[in-house]
Design an enzyme around this catalytic site. Sequence first.
Site, PDB file in Angstrom:
ATOM      1  N   GLY A  31       6.715   7.021  -4.483  1.00  0.00           N
ATOM      2  CA  GLY A  31       5.901   6.067  -3.741  1.00  0.00           C
ATOM      3  C   GLY A  31       6.152   6.004  -2.252  1.00  0.00           C
ATOM      4  CB  SER A  50       8.974  -2.703   5.161  1.00  0.00           C
ATOM      5  OG  SER A  50       8.223  -2.399   4.010  1.00  0.00           O
ATOM      6  CG  ASN A  72      -0.356  -4.756   1.107  1.00  0.00           C
ATOM      7  OD1 ASN A  72      -1.328  -5.124   1.762  1.00  0.00           O
ATOM      8  ND2 ASN A  72       0.004  -3.486   1.050  1.00  0.00           N
ATOM      9  CB  ALA A 106      -2.357  -4.363 -15.285  1.00  0.00           C
ATOM     10  N   GLY A 107       0.037  -4.712 -12.493  1.00  0.00           N
ATOM     11  CA  GLY A 107       0.595  -5.736 -11.631  1.00  0.00           C
ATOM     12  C   GLY A 107      -0.082  -5.782 -10.276  1.00  0.00           C
ATOM     13  N   GLY A 108       0.606  -6.397  -9.295  1.00  0.00           N
ATOM     14  CA  GLY A 108       0.002  -6.602  -7.983  1.00  0.00           C
ATOM     15  C   GLY A 108      -0.368  -5.318  -7.270  1.00  0.00           C
ATOM     16  CB  ALA A 109       1.402  -2.124  -6.665  1.00  0.00           C
ATOM     17  CE  LYS A 125       2.395  -5.840  -3.223  1.00  0.00           C
ATOM     18  NZ  LYS A 125       2.008  -4.448  -3.503  1.00  0.00           N
ATOM     19  CE1 TYR A 170      11.214   2.762  -0.926  1.00  0.00           C
ATOM     20  CE2 TYR A 170       9.240   1.890  -1.985  1.00  0.00           C
ATOM     21  CZ  TYR A 170      10.277   1.751  -1.083  1.00  0.00           C
ATOM     22  OH  TYR A 170      10.396   0.587  -0.355  1.00  0.00           O
TER      23      TYR A 170
END
Length: 277
Positions: free
Chosen positions: A245, A16, A86, A131-134, A65, A225
């Site tokens: 990703g 990032s 996010n 089924a998580g935050g992303a 998140k 990724y």
Amino acid sequence: MIRAAVLGADVSKSRSPAIHRAAFRALGVRGSYEALSVDAAGFDALVGDLRARGYRYLNVTIPHKRAAAALARTRGPEARAAGAANTLIFTPASPGAASIRAENTDGAGLLAALADLGVTPRGARVVMVGAGGAAAGALEALTRAGAIVTLLARRPGPARALRLGLSARQRARVVVRTLTNETLAKALPGATALVSAVPAAAWNASMCAALRGMDRGTAVLEMAYGGRTPLGAAVRGHATRYADGLGMLVHQAARAVELALGEAPPVGPLFRAARAL
């Protein structure tokens, strides 16, 4: 001077900073961007400290998140529907203070990454694993765009909660199943796309074996990724369209910058910065 950062449990290897610094350069703005690792116990305090120090926005990754969404005074529609954020944007509220707005750009990043693979969501049959935050932001975006989603999760309770957070029209487009090798194998034939929202290591040999019945034309998008993955190896030579990703990361970052600064950066320089690491 724009100050921003990414917060997560361990962001020491995050791409990032490189991506957002490239965005600042492309937009011609002066800015700094840091990677700050923090545990759950210290997350709220760190956000408050950065807000007080005049940061413009924060990006948030696992496992914070949901905590990020809970901190905000206002939430964008994607963050509100997903119950996860996010991106936290600090906007002036009164002298010496700033309010917090939560956004979720995971869905926008996912749709753009699928578009790069040639997938149009309306009417598409998507199998999502995790089924998580992303996954929360991705599920909201996919169903809002008209996709029909089979959501597979080891723990169906959180997956059902994600479904219940959607509008009635969107809920009708989601079927939740417990993730097993058998349910995965049964869901894949005829799928337009397979989206993996689980860590790369979750794809063990038996799960990868369940991919044998997947159509060659099914697009595979993995949110993980940063190197070779078991899923990537399993679909290589079988699926004609696969992406990790990195594209989703770049596209969601570009959308976060647009929301925070009011101008979208060109994604070309962001991709080059991400790939240079």
